[in-house]
Design a protein around this motif. Sequence first.
Motif, PDB file in Angstrom:
ATOM      1  N   ARG A 230       0.829  -1.208   0.000  1.00 42.20           N
ATOM      2  CA  ARG A 230       0.000   0.000   0.000  1.00 42.20           C
ATOM      3  C   ARG A 230       0.863   1.257   0.000  1.00 42.20           C
ATOM      4  N   GLY A 231       1.978   1.211   0.725  1.00 44.18           N
ATOM      5  CA  GLY A 231       2.855   2.372   0.814  1.00 44.18           C
ATOM      6  C   GLY A 231       3.839   2.476  -0.330  1.00 44.18           C
ATOM      7  N   ARG A 232       3.741   1.543  -1.313  1.00 44.26           N
ATOM      8  CA  ARG A 232       4.701   1.525  -2.432  1.00 44.26           C
ATOM      9  C   ARG A 232       6.129   1.646  -1.911  1.00 44.26           C
ATOM     10  N   ALA A 233       6.426   0.843  -0.889  1.00 34.20           N
ATOM     11  CA  ALA A 233       7.743   0.856  -0.236  1.00 34.20           C
ATOM     12  C   ALA A 233       8.578  -0.343  -0.668  1.00 34.20           C
ATOM     13  N   HIS A 234       8.288  -0.916  -1.825  1.00 30.99           N
ATOM     14  CA  HIS A 234       8.941  -2.158  -2.251  1.00 30.99           C
ATOM     15  C   HIS A 234      10.438  -1.980  -2.498  1.00 30.99           C
ATOM     16  N   ARG A 235      10.839  -0.847  -3.032  1.00 26.71           N
ATOM     17  CA  ARG A 235      12.276  -0.645  -3.277  1.00 26.71           C
ATOM     18  C   ARG A 235      13.040  -0.523  -1.960  1.00 26.71           C
ATOM     19  N   GLN A 236      12.461   0.225  -1.027  1.00 24.93           N
ATOM     20  CA  GLN A 236      13.110   0.384   0.283  1.00 24.93           C
ATOM     21  C   GLN A 236      13.145  -0.939   1.043  1.00 24.93           C
ATOM     22  N   PHE A 237      12.084  -1.746   0.904  1.00 28.21           N
ATOM     23  CA  PHE A 237      12.060  -3.036   1.592  1.00 28.21           C
ATOM     24  C   PHE A 237      13.109  -3.974   1.005  1.00 28.21           C
ATOM     25  N   ARG A 238      13.248  -3.968  -0.309  1.00 27.58           N
ATOM     26  CA  ARG A 238      14.243  -4.845  -0.931  1.00 27.58           C
ATOM     27  C   ARG A 238      15.659  -4.465  -0.478  1.00 27.58           C
ATOM     28  N   GLU A 239      15.935  -3.166  -0.430  1.00 28.65           N
ATOM     29  CA  GLU A 239      17.248  -2.722   0.042  1.00 28.65           C
ATOM     30  C   GLU A 239      17.480  -3.169   1.486  1.00 28.65           C
ATOM     31  N   PHE A 240      16.456  -3.067   2.312  1.00 29.06           N
ATOM     32  CA  PHE A 240      16.532  -3.467   3.711  1.00 29.06           C
ATOM     33  C   PHE A 240      16.837  -4.957   3.834  1.00 29.06           C
ATOM     34  N   ALA A 241      16.106  -5.773   3.082  1.00 25.45           N
ATOM     35  CA  ALA A 241      16.296  -7.225   3.136  1.00 25.45           C
ATOM     36  C   ALA A 241      17.696  -7.616   2.680  1.00 25.45           C
ATOM     37  N   GLU A 242      18.159  -6.978   1.626  1.00 20.46           N
ATOM     38  CA  GLU A 242      19.472  -7.327   1.097  1.00 20.46           C
ATOM     39  C   GLU A 242      20.594  -6.842   2.007  1.00 20.46           C
ATOM     40  N   LYS A 243      20.387  -5.714   2.692  1.00 17.08           N
ATOM     41  CA  LYS A 243      21.392  -5.271   3.667  1.00 17.08           C
ATOM     42  C   LYS A 243      21.454  -6.214   4.866  1.00 17.08           C
ATOM     43  N   LEU A 244      20.300  -6.705   5.300  1.00 22.52           N
ATOM     44  CA  LEU A 244      20.272  -7.636   6.428  1.00 22.52           C
ATOM     45  C   LEU A 244      20.715  -9.033   6.016  1.00 22.52           C
ATOM     46  N   ASP A 245      20.609  -9.327   4.713  1.00 24.14           N
ATOM     47  CA  ASP A 245      20.878 -10.679   4.220  1.00 24.14           C
ATOM     48  C   ASP A 245      20.021 -11.674   4.999  1.00 24.14           C
ATOM     49  N   ALA A 246      18.716 -11.331   5.101  1.00 26.32           N
ATOM     50  CA  ALA A 246      17.793 -12.113   5.919  1.00 26.32           C
ATOM     51  C   ALA A 246      16.704 -12.740   5.062  1.00 26.32           C
ATOM     52  N   PRO A 247      16.253 -13.946   5.403  1.00 28.54           N
ATOM     53  CA  PRO A 247      15.108 -14.542   4.712  1.00 28.54           C
ATOM     54  C   PRO A 247      13.885 -13.648   4.834  1.00 28.54           C
ATOM     55  N   VAL A 248      13.023 -13.695   3.818  1.00 27.95           N
ATOM     56  CA  VAL A 248      11.820 -12.865   3.778  1.00 27.95           C
ATOM     57  C   VAL A 248      10.591 -13.739   3.571  1.00 27.95           C
ATOM     58  N   ALA A 249       9.688 -13.720   4.555  1.00 29.09           N
ATOM     59  CA  ALA A 249       8.384 -14.367   4.416  1.00 29.09           C
ATOM     60  C   ALA A 249       7.378 -13.315   3.967  1.00 29.09           C
ATOM     61  N   ILE A 250       6.404 -13.721   3.175  1.00 27.81           N
ATOM     62  CA  ILE A 250       5.467 -12.764   2.578  1.00 27.81           C
ATOM     63  C   ILE A 250       4.033 -13.163   2.954  1.00 27.81           C
ATOM     64  N   THR A 251       3.269 -12.196   3.445  1.00 30.06           N
ATOM     65  CA  THR A 251       1.862 -12.453   3.728  1.00 30.06           C
ATOM     66  C   THR A 251       1.067 -12.427   2.431  1.00 30.06           C
ATOM     67  N   VAL A 252      -0.189 -12.845   2.505  1.00 25.56           N
ATOM     68  CA  VAL A 252      -1.056 -12.792   1.328  1.00 25.56           C
ATOM     69  C   VAL A 252      -1.137 -11.364   0.796  1.00 25.56           C
ATOM     70  N   MET A 253      -1.327 -10.389   1.694  1.00 21.34           N
ATOM     71  CA  MET A 253      -1.448  -9.004   1.265  1.00 21.34           C
ATOM     72  C   MET A 253      -0.105  -8.393   0.896  1.00 21.34           C
ATOM     73  N   GLY A 254       0.989  -9.045   1.261  1.00 26.19           N
ATOM     74  CA  GLY A 254       2.317  -8.538   0.940  1.00 26.19           C
ATOM     75  C   GLY A 254       2.804  -8.939  -0.442  1.00 26.19           C
ATOM     76  N   GLY A 255       2.010  -9.705  -1.179  1.00 26.01           N
ATOM     77  CA  GLY A 255       2.416 -10.145  -2.507  1.00 26.01           C
ATOM     78  C   GLY A 255       2.723  -8.971  -3.422  1.00 26.01           C
ATOM     79  N   GLY A 256       3.941  -8.915  -3.958  1.00 25.03           N
ATOM     80  CA  GLY A 256       4.382  -7.799  -4.785  1.00 25.03           C
ATOM     81  C   GLY A 256       5.215  -6.794  -4.025  1.00 25.03           C
ATOM     82  N   GLY A 257       5.255  -6.910  -2.702  1.00 24.43           N
ATOM     83  CA  GLY A 257       6.082  -6.011  -1.907  1.00 24.43           C
ATOM     84  C   GLY A 257       7.547  -6.401  -1.924  1.00 24.43           C
ATOM     85  N   PHE A 258       7.824  -7.677  -2.234  1.00 25.13           N
ATOM     86  CA  PHE A 258       9.180  -8.197  -2.357  1.00 25.13           C
ATOM     87  C   PHE A 258       9.143  -9.237  -3.469  1.00 25.13           C
ATOM     88  N   PRO A 259      10.118  -9.246  -4.375  1.00 28.52           N
ATOM     89  CA  PRO A 259      10.031 -10.151  -5.530  1.00 28.52           C
ATOM     90  C   PRO A 259       9.868 -11.613  -5.120  1.00 28.52           C
TER      91      PRO A 259
END
Length: 567
Positions: A230-259
Amino acid sequence: MKVRATQAIMECLLEQEVDTVFGYPGGTILNLYDELYNYQDRIHHILTAHEQGAAHAADGYARSTGKVGVCFATSGPGATNLVTGIATAYMDSSPIVFITCNVTEQTLGKDAFQEVDITGIAMPITKATYLVRDAQTIPDVMRQAFAVAATGRPGPVLIDFLKNVTFPSVEIDYEFVPWSRNRSCSSIQSLATSHELKAPEPNKGDIETLVEMIAQSKRPLLICGGGVVRGRAHRQFREFAEKLDAPVAITVMGGGGFPGGHPLTTGMIGMHGSQASNVACNECDLLIAVGCRFSDRVALQPETFASQAKVVQIDIDRSEIDKNVLTDHHIIGSARRVLEMLNAKLPQYSHPEWKEQVLPLRVPSVAETGDKLTPKQVLETIRRLAPQDTIVATDVGQHQMWSIQHFHFDYPGQLLTSGGFGTMGFGLGAAIGAKLGNPDKVVVHTTGDGCFRMNCHELATVEHYHLPIITVVFNNGTLGMVRQWQNLIYHQRYSETTLDRGPDFVKLAEAYGLKGFRVTSMAEMEAAFQEALTAGRGCVIDCRLDMDEMVRPMVAGGAHITDFLLK
């Protein structure tokens, strides 16, 4: 200058850069539709087959474009037919302005023909409702409604105009204020001053605390929730995940927020979550949920959820904090702003051992044998043949979970699904809105035979407006998700879930002037979908599946997140 009240309503829509409206006329809203006739070259109205279809279409338009959707309906049953669509938008934080008209002031409260207190009905399922009795308030109400719908945590707003306010003889003072200057209007400023429109600025101390927690973590897990989308924060989230080098789980509503195909993605989490996501949640030492409200489909057993972890919740809505899962730390603010602040402070991390523990648990692709067509074959065919940026609108049930499991959603608005309210009948209306908002993209509507019966009349809308939407029916002759529960939990007592009845979906498509296909094998599916992609008109593909196909994995409601009924 003096203008008709109805003219002011149309001009306010143009102020907000509205070019598409979905709706259905009726007696009390006729003055508004008569005015719309003068604006048909600037405001494109889509006449749906049913008001609920209009609501879902406005929702699909909003979710897929990031704009505010607009929907018109008349009083009484017209307005109440919107209620399911309003609740659907409210549960999933979708910004829509619903405009209805009611009876006159003189007859209000006297049980006049088609009178209903729609503002009272809609109050619990909207961010705000307005009953407009004074025409002079129209500009302020319209501007406030759009501002409230779009800002903070987005959501639906309803405006109900009394019919006498819209009489052709009613004139008001009005000055056109472009959208770019709307925020300076006194009505908007008064709202902003009371913080109703402002996303709170994240507390710098809270940011620093999380930075320290991350530095101490050996097994971090991220959850990408609907707030990222909803916040169109997908680019910032991807950068965050890659900096943490952490696994990412996605909710049903989170589909499209992370590739969906990213190397760090573990897949869906919760009731039908992957083994990788659910096990990672159970074994992580730091869980950071961004824009996730920990619904009962994610945190099935709140008291044991992520029991080994420090739980951190990042959300724009303070009321969501500690509502379902108690947190060890939280940050209030928009996902984009919080992530920007975190990314500016984080070094590059590496967690090879933790990833090696979790990522191999992602379900591998297993070759399927036998002559029966399977859901996986259907979806893999679509994914292989359709463009990568195809928008997918789903209804609710087994096909919804299969679609989310097998598609890789890469950007916000690519997946349109009713996650919070679970609305059967959402998909086709949403697909219509998405196609009108994204005319250059392929739109696929996945549905079950039970769901499709609830919205198939909108095929008339698909045909009339020449929308090349491809509907794929997962036809297993049953209410599949309910049957799955009956099979696993209710001792195979199949009470009222078998759909041994019409219609013939191929003939139904043809009756609406569309192309219909029936497929029973992967080869037939491939041929049908390939033809549908080039048909230039709406198509319905009836996929015949086995009645006892199940969604795997599955955890029962209220059970521990790794207590799988099915793997």
